[in-house]
Design an enzyme around this catalytic site. Structure first.
Site, PDB file in Angstrom:
ATOM      1  N   CYS A  65      -2.912   8.051   4.022  1.00 56.31           N
ATOM      2  CA  CYS A  65      -2.893   7.510   2.665  1.00 56.31           C
ATOM      3  C   CYS A  65      -4.139   7.892   1.871  1.00 56.31           C
ATOM      4  O   CYS A  65      -4.077   8.062   0.654  1.00 56.31           O
ATOM      5  CB  CYS A  65      -2.735   5.995   2.717  1.00 56.31           C
ATOM      6  SG  CYS A  65      -3.935   5.182   3.783  1.00 56.31           S
ATOM      7  N   GLU A  68       0.879  -1.179   0.000  1.00 55.83           N
ATOM      8  CA  GLU A  68       0.000   0.000   0.000  1.00 55.83           C
ATOM      9  C   GLU A  68       0.910   1.220   0.000  1.00 55.83           C
ATOM     10  O   GLU A  68       1.592   1.492   0.984  1.00 55.83           O
ATOM     11  CB  GLU A  68      -0.906   0.035   1.228  1.00 55.83           C
ATOM     12  CG  GLU A  68      -1.833   1.247   1.200  1.00 55.83           C
ATOM     13  CD  GLU A  68      -2.459   1.563   2.543  1.00 55.83           C
ATOM     14  OE1 GLU A  68      -3.292   2.492   2.586  1.00 55.83           O
ATOM     15  OE2 GLU A  68      -2.108   0.920   3.543  1.00 55.83           O
TER      16      GLU A  68
END
Length: 280
Positions: free
Chosen positions: A264, A230
């Site tokens: 994120c 990720e």
């Protein structure tokens, strides 16, 4: 022995503690122990592994305030944010425990009187789990708990920005008494993570920058192992012509500036229909 110093960025980088940086020999030893434990951990089965992780969930709930206070000190977030995040973290942890067995059960995709097609979920082996600092407990839970439930043994490295949080999580796991080698932790910056992924591992699980992720992907490719990455994103908010601007502005603002934008999924781009541009 070299020390990794933890500081409080909200208090002019006041020193709040330290941990020992892991040596190469320590990293190798922990990976060796994880490899020795992986068959035992696999053969326990999903239900038994979940049962053994329930005490960690109780410990997590019991020590939420302690975790939140340390998070607030170590990454500089307001205590209200840390406590709020932990409510979400608790729900993630519970979901993994409540649903792991169902989602890892064998699946029959086709069956007739001559043949059966079945999907069987099996552990990969030793997972090197490397996470960033921005949500210390969530990143630990997302990276470690599903791997343990799935039957992987874990060698974990938290960010060098929050080593005391990492140490606390290690102490909590050790307290519940998992078999030796099922979970261990190493400490340090990127060089320690690099040393970890170059050991005899079966999975790289990483959250962090695209630059580091590309490097880890190359290492995984050469080893011919799986990588779960990720990395940096660029999430847009799209405001269409028919939207009620007053209803969405707060959401846009919150998603852009939550955790000072250091998330994120924080919004990076705002795409607005020309008829609403000035108003937005």
């Amino acid at each position: 022995m070299k020390k990794l110093i933890s500081t409080n960025p909200a208090k002019n980088y006041q020193v709040i503690g330290s941990v020992n940086i892991s040596t190469l020999s320590e990293i190798k030893q922990k990976v060796d122990e994880a490899n020795k434990a992986k068959l035992l951990w696999k053969e326990l089965g999903v239900a038994k592994r979940i049962q053994m992780l329930h005490p960690l969930y109780k410990e997590f709930i019991k020590r939420k305030k302690e975790i939140a206070l340390l998070t607030a000190k170590e990454i500089g977030t307001p205590i209200s944010n840390a406590l709020s995040d932990l409510e979400w973290d608790q729900s993630y942890f519970k979901w993994f425990l409540d649903n792991g067995e169902e989602y890892l059960s064998d699946e029959i995709t086709y069956k007739d009187n001559k043949q059966i097609h079945k999907i069987v979920y099996e552990p990969l082996g030793v997972a090197a789990v490397i996470v960033p600092w921005n949500f210390p407990s969530a990143n630990f839970l997302w990276g470690v708990i599903p791997n343990l439930i799935a039957g992987n043994t874990v060698v974990f490295k938290h960010s060098e920005e929050c080593p005391l949080s990492g140490k606390l999580f290690e102490e909590m796991v050790n307290k519940i008494g998992l078999p030796k080698g099922v979970f261990s932790e190493v400490y340090g910056a990127g060089d320690v993570g690099q040393q970890l992924v170059n050991q005899d591992i079966d999975l790289i699980w990483f959250t962090g920058s695209s630059k580091v992720g590309k490097n880890l992907y190359q290492i995984a490719g050469k080893k011919f192992i799986k990588a779960v990455l990720e990395m940096g994103g660029s999430n847009p908010a799209i405001v269409f012509e028919d939207v009620d601007v007053n209803k969405v502005i707060d959401k846009i603002y919150t998603k852009r500036f939550m955790n000072c934008g250091q998330a994120c999924d924080a919004l990076k781009r705002l795409l607005v229909h020309e008829s609403l541009f000035n108003q937005v």
